[in-house]
Each structure stands twice: as structure tokens, then as C-alpha cells.
Write an enzyme that holds these catalytic residues in place. Structure first.
Site, PDB file in Angstrom:
ATOM      1  N   SER A 119      13.174 -49.841 -42.836  1.00 36.47           N
ATOM      2  CA  SER A 119      12.751 -50.631 -41.672  1.00 36.47           C
ATOM      3  C   SER A 119      13.191 -52.071 -41.869  1.00 36.47           C
ATOM      4  CB  SER A 119      11.214 -50.593 -41.574  1.00 36.47           C
ATOM      5  OG  SER A 119      10.754 -51.515 -40.604  1.00 36.47           O
ATOM      6  N   TYR A 132       2.782 -52.643 -45.030  1.00 36.80           N
ATOM      7  CA  TYR A 132       3.987 -51.931 -44.579  1.00 36.80           C
ATOM      8  C   TYR A 132       5.240 -52.618 -45.124  1.00 36.80           C
ATOM      9  CZ  TYR A 132       7.067 -49.415 -41.275  1.00 36.80           C
ATOM     10  OH  TYR A 132       8.049 -48.629 -40.707  1.00 36.80           O
TER      11      TYR A 132
HETATM   12  N1  LIG Z   1       8.816 -46.667 -34.835  1.00 41.94           N
HETATM   13  C1  LIG Z   1       9.287 -47.781 -35.364  1.00 41.94           C
HETATM   14  O1  LIG Z   1       9.214 -48.882 -34.751  1.00 41.94           O
HETATM   15  C2  LIG Z   1       9.979 -47.763 -36.703  1.00 41.94           C
HETATM   16  C3  LIG Z   1      10.781 -48.862 -37.039  1.00 41.94           C
HETATM   17  C4  LIG Z   1      11.418 -48.873 -38.261  1.00 41.94           C
HETATM   18  C5  LIG Z   1      11.284 -47.825 -39.134  1.00 41.94           C
HETATM   19  N2  LIG Z   1      10.483 -46.762 -38.808  1.00 41.94           N
HETATM   20  C6  LIG Z   1      10.389 -45.684 -39.782  1.00 41.94           C
HETATM   21  O2  LIG Z   1      11.029 -44.545 -39.235  1.00 41.94           O
HETATM   22  C7  LIG Z   1      10.401 -43.363 -39.743  1.00 41.94           C
HETATM   23  C8  LIG Z   1       9.981 -42.488 -38.573  1.00 41.94           C
HETATM   24  O3  LIG Z   1       9.063 -43.229 -37.789  1.00 41.94           O
HETATM   25  P1  LIG Z   1       8.589 -42.782 -36.330  1.00 41.94           P
HETATM   26  O4  LIG Z   1       8.571 -43.974 -35.479  1.00 41.94           O
HETATM   27  O5  LIG Z   1       9.344 -41.583 -35.888  1.00 41.94           O
HETATM   28  O6  LIG Z   1       7.072 -42.447 -36.674  1.00 41.94           O
HETATM   29  P2  LIG Z   1       6.225 -41.139 -36.412  1.00 41.94           P
HETATM   30  O7  LIG Z   1       6.435 -40.697 -35.010  1.00 41.94           O
HETATM   31  O8  LIG Z   1       4.843 -41.424 -36.888  1.00 41.94           O
HETATM   32  O9  LIG Z   1       6.929 -40.059 -37.340  1.00 41.94           O
HETATM   33  C9  LIG Z   1       6.632 -39.875 -38.693  1.00 41.94           C
HETATM   34  C10 LIG Z   1       7.165 -38.520 -39.079  1.00 41.94           C
HETATM   35  O10 LIG Z   1       6.912 -38.297 -40.468  1.00 41.94           O
HETATM   36  C11 LIG Z   1       6.161 -37.101 -40.628  1.00 41.94           C
HETATM   37  N3  LIG Z   1       5.264 -37.323 -41.737  1.00 41.94           N
HETATM   38  C12 LIG Z   1       4.305 -38.282 -41.846  1.00 41.94           C
HETATM   39  N4  LIG Z   1       3.646 -38.145 -43.001  1.00 41.94           N
HETATM   40  C13 LIG Z   1       4.198 -37.073 -43.634  1.00 41.94           C
HETATM   41  C14 LIG Z   1       3.930 -36.429 -44.858  1.00 41.94           C
HETATM   42  N5  LIG Z   1       2.963 -36.852 -45.688  1.00 41.94           N
HETATM   43  N6  LIG Z   1       4.674 -35.353 -45.195  1.00 41.94           N
HETATM   44  C15 LIG Z   1       5.642 -34.905 -44.370  1.00 41.94           C
HETATM   45  N7  LIG Z   1       5.954 -35.492 -43.211  1.00 41.94           N
HETATM   46  C16 LIG Z   1       5.222 -36.554 -42.841  1.00 41.94           C
HETATM   47  C17 LIG Z   1       5.430 -36.889 -39.307  1.00 41.94           C
HETATM   48  O11 LIG Z   1       5.134 -35.519 -39.041  1.00 41.94           O
HETATM   49  P3  LIG Z   1       3.694 -34.898 -39.412  1.00 41.94           P
HETATM   50  O12 LIG Z   1       2.683 -35.901 -38.944  1.00 41.94           O
HETATM   51  O13 LIG Z   1       3.661 -33.595 -38.673  1.00 41.94           O
HETATM   52  O14 LIG Z   1       3.703 -34.722 -40.891  1.00 41.94           O
HETATM   53  C18 LIG Z   1       6.491 -37.388 -38.321  1.00 41.94           C
HETATM   54  O15 LIG Z   1       7.442 -36.382 -38.054  1.00 41.94           O
HETATM   55  C19 LIG Z   1       9.244 -43.836 -40.625  1.00 41.94           C
HETATM   56  O16 LIG Z   1       9.681 -43.857 -41.966  1.00 41.94           O
HETATM   57  C20 LIG Z   1       8.991 -45.255 -40.125  1.00 41.94           C
HETATM   58  O17 LIG Z   1       8.397 -46.032 -41.139  1.00 41.94           O
HETATM   59  C21 LIG Z   1       9.838 -46.694 -37.591  1.00 41.94           C
END
Ligand SMILES: NC(=O)c1ccc[n+]([C@@H]2O[C@H](COP(=O)([O-])OP(=O)(O)OC[C@H]3O[C@@H](n4cnc5c(N)ncnc54)[C@H](OP(=O)(O)O)[C@@H]3O)[C@@H](O)[C@H]2O)c1
Length: 240
Positions: A119, A132
């Protein structure tokens, strides 16, 4: 997963909620394995499953997230622990478990890939972001060290660092399920990134010629000049 499937990859999706994975499998023809990537037992089971069904040419580590937006002095140790576990510990566990399989694939097919979604929070601190910031910076440092440790092996190590991405659950989880607070975060922001925008970069990184390593790709919406500078409202050229 949609992007990689469209590019011709066989994909095994991993997350905790099996039902969502199964729906995606039905939609895009992926396979899946339900696992908690912070659990050593689950990660061992995943590696055993992939050893039986592989080869494994690429590991894309996406699991992660944020909990809380508190100042350091008000932070919840439980939230901080969760963030370190899901962003950092899971990256270590899954990397260690899958490296033997990636090496096998690289030995037979020329190269293999590891790619981590960190991120912009790994690069710039902001008030209320410390847990974070620290967890994503920790994951980013793992990526740097891994590239050094794999020096001399045909295994690429890439980091994709997005800014604001509008996904359905990220901010909702961060803000304890408060829907209106989560909606406010994206209010009037002209075109936050989408998951598909990030997926495009991932697909490119894995599809580039095998000798090309994308060390770090930072992407953000045009409206977000920096972690702490977000324009709201329509974007307009000055004077128009
Ligand atoms: N959204 C943003 O603004 C943003 C910006 C920069 C970076 N990111 C990063 O991008 C990545 C994806 O984020 P997102 O926005 O798509 O968030 P999200 O919708 O909350 O997705 C998180 C994903 O990780 C899985 N997950 C969470 N905990 C887990 C665990 N313990 N074991 C296995 N799977 C797990 C979740 O599925 P389950 O809950 O079914 O396990 C879900 O598929 C993350 O690393 C986040 O930090 C997000």
C-alpha cells in the site's frame, strides 16, 4: 482472479470464506482453497494441496487489511495484532510454505513469481494510520529482503502499492462496520482506483518477459496526489 483467469492463468483463490470463493470459481473457472493465511496449520494444508495439484508458477499475496483509525495513544492492541498477523505474518508463512513449489516450477519452466500487494500506507505515515502504516511497511520490507535472499534464482519478487482503492469491505472493516463513515471516505472523490485497476498491474507484472522484475509499482487515483492530499469534487484543468 478475474484478470488472471482472463489472461489464461489457472488460478487457485485463497481466503477464509469458502462460499465467496466458490461463487467466484463458478463465475470465472478458478479453483479455490479456503484457509486462514495467519494459521500455520492452514498454510501447511494449502501447501500440501498445491503440491498435489500444482505446479505453482506464481504466488500473489493480496490478503491484508486495516483495523481502526486511532491515534497511537488510543490504539487497540487487538487491532494492531490483527494487522501485523494478516499483513506481515501471513506473507512470511505463505512465502516460506510455497517457495519449494515455486522453485520446482522455475526449474522446469524458466522462472517463477512472487508478488505482494502492499500500500502507499507503507511509504507515508498519516495521523490515525500508524498500525496499518507499520504493518504494510513491514510487509514491504519482507519483499525487499526476499528479493535479496532469492538473488541468483530465477524467481521474481514484485510489490504493488496502491493508494485509495474503492473495494466493498476494506474501509467498512477498518471502521468497524460503520457504513456511513465508510461511504464518507470515498465521497466526491473522482474515480478512486478499482480492484480491476490493481489487477491490471498484477497481470502485467506476471506476464512481462521473464527477465523483467517490476520491483515496485505505486499507483493511485489522479485525485489522490499523496497519501494525505485527496481532492474531492470533479477534477478540472486550471482556468477551465
Ligand atoms: N482498499 C484499499 O484502499 C487498499 C489500498 C492499498 C492496499 N490495499 C491492500 O490490498 C489488499 C486487498 O484489499 P481490499 O481492498 O481488496 O480489502 P478486502 O476487500 O478487505 O479484501 C481482503 C481479502 O483478504 C482476504 N483475507 C483477509 N484476511 C485473511 C486471512 N486471515 N486469511 C486469508 N485471507 C484473508 C479476504 O477474504 P476473507 O475475509 O474471506 O478471508 C479478502 O478476500 C490488502 O492487502 C490491502 O491492505 C487496499
Amino acid at each position: 482472479m478475474r484478470g488472471l483467469r482472463a489472461a489464461g492463468w489457472d488460478v487457485v483463490g485463497v481466503a477464509r470464506r469458502a462460499g465467496r470463493l466458490e461463487a467466484l470459481d463458478a463465475e470465472v473457472g478458478s479453483a479455490s482453497f479456503a484457509a486462514d493465511l495467519t494459521s500455520e496449520t492452514d498454510v501447511e494444508a494449502l501447501a500440501a494441496h498445491l503440491a498435489d495439484t500444482g505446479p505453482v508458477h506464481a504466488l500473489v499475496h493480496v490478503a491484508g487489511g486495516a483495523r481502526g483509525a486511532d491515534r497511537i495513544e488510543d490504539g487497540s492492541p487487538e487491532d494492531w495484532r490483527w494487522m501485523f498477523e494478516v499483513n506481515v505474518l501471513s506473507a512470511q508463512l505463505v512465502t516460506a510454505a510455497l517457495l519449494p513449489l515455486l522453485r520446482d516450477a522455475a526449474a522446469s519452466d524458466g522462472h517463477a513469481d512472487t508478488l505482494f500487494v502492499t500500500s502507499t500506507a507503507a511509504q507515508t505515515a498519516y495521523a490515525g494510520g500508524a498500525g496499518y502504516n507499520a504493518a504494510k511497511a513491514g510487509e514491504s520490507m519482507l519483499v525487499h529482503a526476499l528479493r535479496l535472499e532469492l538473488g541468483g534464482e530465477p524467481i521474481r519478487v514484485s510489490e504493488v502499492a496502491p493508494g485509495m482503492v474503492h473495494t466493498p469491505e476494506f474501509t467498512l472493516n477498518r471502521l468497524g462496520g460503520d457504513v456511513s463513515a465508510a461511504e464518507k471516505v470515498y465521497e466526491d472523490v473522482a474515480d478512486p482506483l478499482t480492484a480491476a485497476d490493481v489487477a491490471d498491474v498484477i497481470v502485467y507484472a506476471l506476464s512481462a518477459p521473464g527477465h523483467v522484475n517490476l520491483d515496485l509499482v505505486t499507483l493511485r487515483p489522479v485525485a489522490q496526489s499523496a497519501q494525505h492530499q485527496l481532492a474531492r469534487g470533479a477534477l478540472r484543468p486550471r482556468g477551465h
